[in-house]
Design a protein around this motif. Structure first.
Motif, PDB file in Angstrom:
ATOM      1  N   PRO A  79       0.810  -1.224   0.000  1.00  0.00           N
ATOM      2  CA  PRO A  79       0.000   0.000   0.000  1.00  0.00           C
ATOM      3  C   PRO A  79       0.841   1.271   0.000  1.00  0.00           C
ATOM      4  O   PRO A  79       0.396   2.316  -0.458  1.00  0.00           O
ATOM      5  N   ILE A  80       2.066   1.176   0.531  1.00  0.00           N
ATOM      6  CA  ILE A  80       2.954   2.340   0.561  1.00  0.00           C
ATOM      7  C   ILE A  80       4.396   1.840   0.538  1.00  0.00           C
ATOM      8  O   ILE A  80       4.719   0.795   1.103  1.00  0.00           O
ATOM      9  N   PHE A  81       5.255   2.573  -0.147  1.00  0.00           N
ATOM     10  CA  PHE A  81       6.678   2.232  -0.254  1.00  0.00           C
ATOM     11  C   PHE A  81       7.444   3.540  -0.263  1.00  0.00           C
ATOM     12  O   PHE A  81       7.110   4.463  -1.009  1.00  0.00           O
ATOM     13  N   GLN A  82       8.493   3.635   0.583  1.00  0.00           N
ATOM     14  CA  GLN A  82       9.194   4.898   0.747  1.00  0.00           C
ATOM     15  C   GLN A  82      10.692   4.747   0.514  1.00  0.00           C
ATOM     16  O   GLN A  82      11.296   3.736   0.891  1.00  0.00           O
ATOM     17  N   LEU A  83      11.282   5.772  -0.096  1.00  0.00           N
ATOM     18  CA  LEU A  83      12.721   5.849  -0.339  1.00  0.00           C
ATOM     19  C   LEU A  83      13.241   7.133   0.299  1.00  0.00           C
ATOM     20  O   LEU A  83      12.702   8.217   0.033  1.00  0.00           O
ATOM     21  N   PHE A  84      14.275   7.026   1.124  1.00  0.00           N
ATOM     22  CA  PHE A  84      14.837   8.173   1.823  1.00  0.00           C
ATOM     23  C   PHE A  84      16.315   8.330   1.474  1.00  0.00           C
ATOM     24  O   PHE A  84      17.063   7.342   1.410  1.00  0.00           O
ATOM     25  N   ALA A  85      16.742   9.572   1.269  1.00  0.00           N
ATOM     26  CA  ALA A  85      18.156   9.872   1.027  1.00  0.00           C
ATOM     27  C   ALA A  85      18.454  11.264   1.549  1.00  0.00           C
ATOM     28  O   ALA A  85      17.599  12.162   1.495  1.00  0.00           O
ATOM     29  N   LEU A  86      19.649  11.458   2.077  1.00  0.00           N
ATOM     30  CA  LEU A  86      20.093  12.790   2.457  1.00  0.00           C
ATOM     31  C   LEU A  86      20.404  13.581   1.196  1.00  0.00           C
ATOM     32  O   LEU A  86      20.991  13.055   0.239  1.00  0.00           O
ATOM     33  N   SER A  87      20.020  14.837   1.178  1.00  0.00           N
ATOM     34  CA  SER A  87      20.188  15.639  -0.040  1.00  0.00           C
ATOM     35  C   SER A  87      21.653  15.839  -0.404  1.00  0.00           C
ATOM     36  O   SER A  87      21.984  16.031  -1.569  1.00  0.00           O
ATOM     37  N   TYR A  88      22.552  15.778   0.589  1.00  0.00           N
ATOM     38  CA  TYR A  88      23.969  15.935   0.313  1.00  0.00           C
ATOM     39  C   TYR A  88      24.666  14.576   0.129  1.00  0.00           C
ATOM     40  O   TYR A  88      25.872  14.513  -0.035  1.00  0.00           O
ATOM     41  N   ARG A  89      23.866  13.457   0.166  1.00  0.00           N
ATOM     42  CA  ARG A  89      24.432  12.127  -0.048  1.00  0.00           C
ATOM     43  C   ARG A  89      23.414  11.277  -0.815  1.00  0.00           C
ATOM     44  O   ARG A  89      22.953  10.230  -0.322  1.00  0.00           O
ATOM     45  N   PRO A  90      23.053  11.690  -2.010  1.00  0.00           N
ATOM     46  CA  PRO A  90      21.980  10.995  -2.738  1.00  0.00           C
ATOM     47  C   PRO A  90      22.350   9.611  -3.250  1.00  0.00           C
ATOM     48  O   PRO A  90      21.467   8.884  -3.726  1.00  0.00           O
ATOM     49  N   ASN A  91      23.612   9.228  -3.167  1.00  0.00           N
ATOM     50  CA  ASN A  91      24.018   7.893  -3.616  1.00  0.00           C
ATOM     51  C   ASN A  91      23.809   6.820  -2.548  1.00  0.00           C
ATOM     52  O   ASN A  91      24.107   5.645  -2.776  1.00  0.00           O
TER      53      ASN A  91
END
Length: 331
Positions: A79-91
């Motif tokens: 029902p929901i799936f999330q992806l998180f990344a720091l803006s200064y470490r997008p890799n």
């Protein structure tokens, strides 16, 4: 003072611009990737895709995501799936899964329930986006059938990483703790309740050599082949019985394996008891198997442990001098 304020304003403006451009790129590239998957051999649908998290994060949420593989008749839905990344470490990305997911295999529906399930991945910050690490962790996962049968574990950890100072060798690790089998499966393999209800642990630790490095944006379009497998540890503990193995195998160009494994079984007679109880081995053959085990045992000075070498030559397996038939093909 005015120059400092102006500098701060300029820096904030530039960073804000970077974040909004980054958010736009993430949403467009991810949307394009999902469309490409759906246009290929698989079917993929979702309702919404949004990225937020200003100023320090890129947090992307996808709702009602469903993936189907018509060839194998399998599908997965969340029902929901999330992806998180720091803006200064997008890799470096963290994926968070919902507490309830659905898996369908050949028409049979399974529900995956977890207290927490998340994965993380890291690629090198270069043009090829070379793979570095990936990890998935589940807290109290349960796989439940429509009839209510359930396979439960306290935890699962699976990880893969590029081996230090190599370019195409990878460490693979899997560990499951406190495994509780479905009741019908447990009755099948242990009809007399000789073993505890909980399998303490299953652990697998290995190295694999590939024909090329894993790169998300690499120029190589040829399939990556498996060059060698080194099992540093395979270990299963169930009550007072345990099984372990270490060894190396290498497939040839056709997938036939060559190599060997050292296998050790503690309190192995309990495994024989289970085989007799289930009817897999007739009772009248028990003494014959005990005698054969004594002949291949490499540690006769350890009474409760059976150790033997499994050799694989041109795809044919043998346990000591006893032929076992063909090994699986790996290509």
């Amino acid at each position: 003072m005015r120059k400092l304020i102006a500098l701060v304003v300029v820096a904030a403006t530039l960073y804000g611009g970077y974040w909004f451009v980054g958010r736009s790129q993430i949403q467009s590239k991810l949307s394009e990737a999902l469309v490409d998957i759906d246009a290929g051999d698989y079917d993929l649908t979702y309702d919404t895709l949004h990225t937020k998290g200003f100023p320090s994060r890129f947090d992307t949420t996808i709702t009602n995501l469903e993936f189907n593989d018509p060839l194998t008749a399998t599908s997965w839905a969340a029902p929901i799936f999330q992806l998180f990344a720091l803006s200064y470490r997008p890799n470096e990305v963290i994926a968070v899964f919902p507490n309830e997911q659905t898996l369908t295999v050949d028409g049979e529906v399974f529900t995956l329930l977890t207290n927490d399930m998340r994965a993380s991945g890291k690629v090198r910050a270069n043009a090829t986006l070379a793979f570095q690490t990936a990890t998935i962790e589940m807290d109290y996962p349960r796989i439940r059938t429509e009839e209510g049968a359930e396979l439960a574990m306290a935890s699962i950890l699976a990880a893969m990483r590029l081996t230090p100072e190599t370019i195409q060798t990878y460490d693979l690790f899997l560990e499951a703790r406190s495994i509780e089998l479905p009741e019908d499966v447990r009755r099948m393999i242990d009809p007399q309740n000789q073993q505890p209800a909980i399998i303490q642990s299953l652990r697998f630790d290995s190295d694999i050599d590939l024909s090329a490095p894993i790169e998300l944006n690499g120029a190589n379009t040829d399939p990556i082949g498996l060059e060698a497998i080194s099992i540093k540890e395979f270990a299963l503990a169930w009550g007072e019985m345990s099984l372990s193995a270490i060894g190396d195998v290498t497939p040839d160009a056709t997938g036939l394996l060559n190599g060997s494994f050292s296998i050790s079984a503690r309190n192995w007679q309990q495994l024989l008891d289970l085989a007799v109880a289930t009817g897999s081995i007739p009772e009248e053959r028990r003494l014959l198997i005990v005698g054969m085990a004594a002949n291949i045992d490499e540690t006769p000075h350890v009474p409760d442990t059976l150790t033997a070498t499994l050799t694989i030559t041109d795809g044919q397996m043998a346990l000591g001098p006893i032929p076992l038939g063909a090994a699986p093909l790996l290509r």
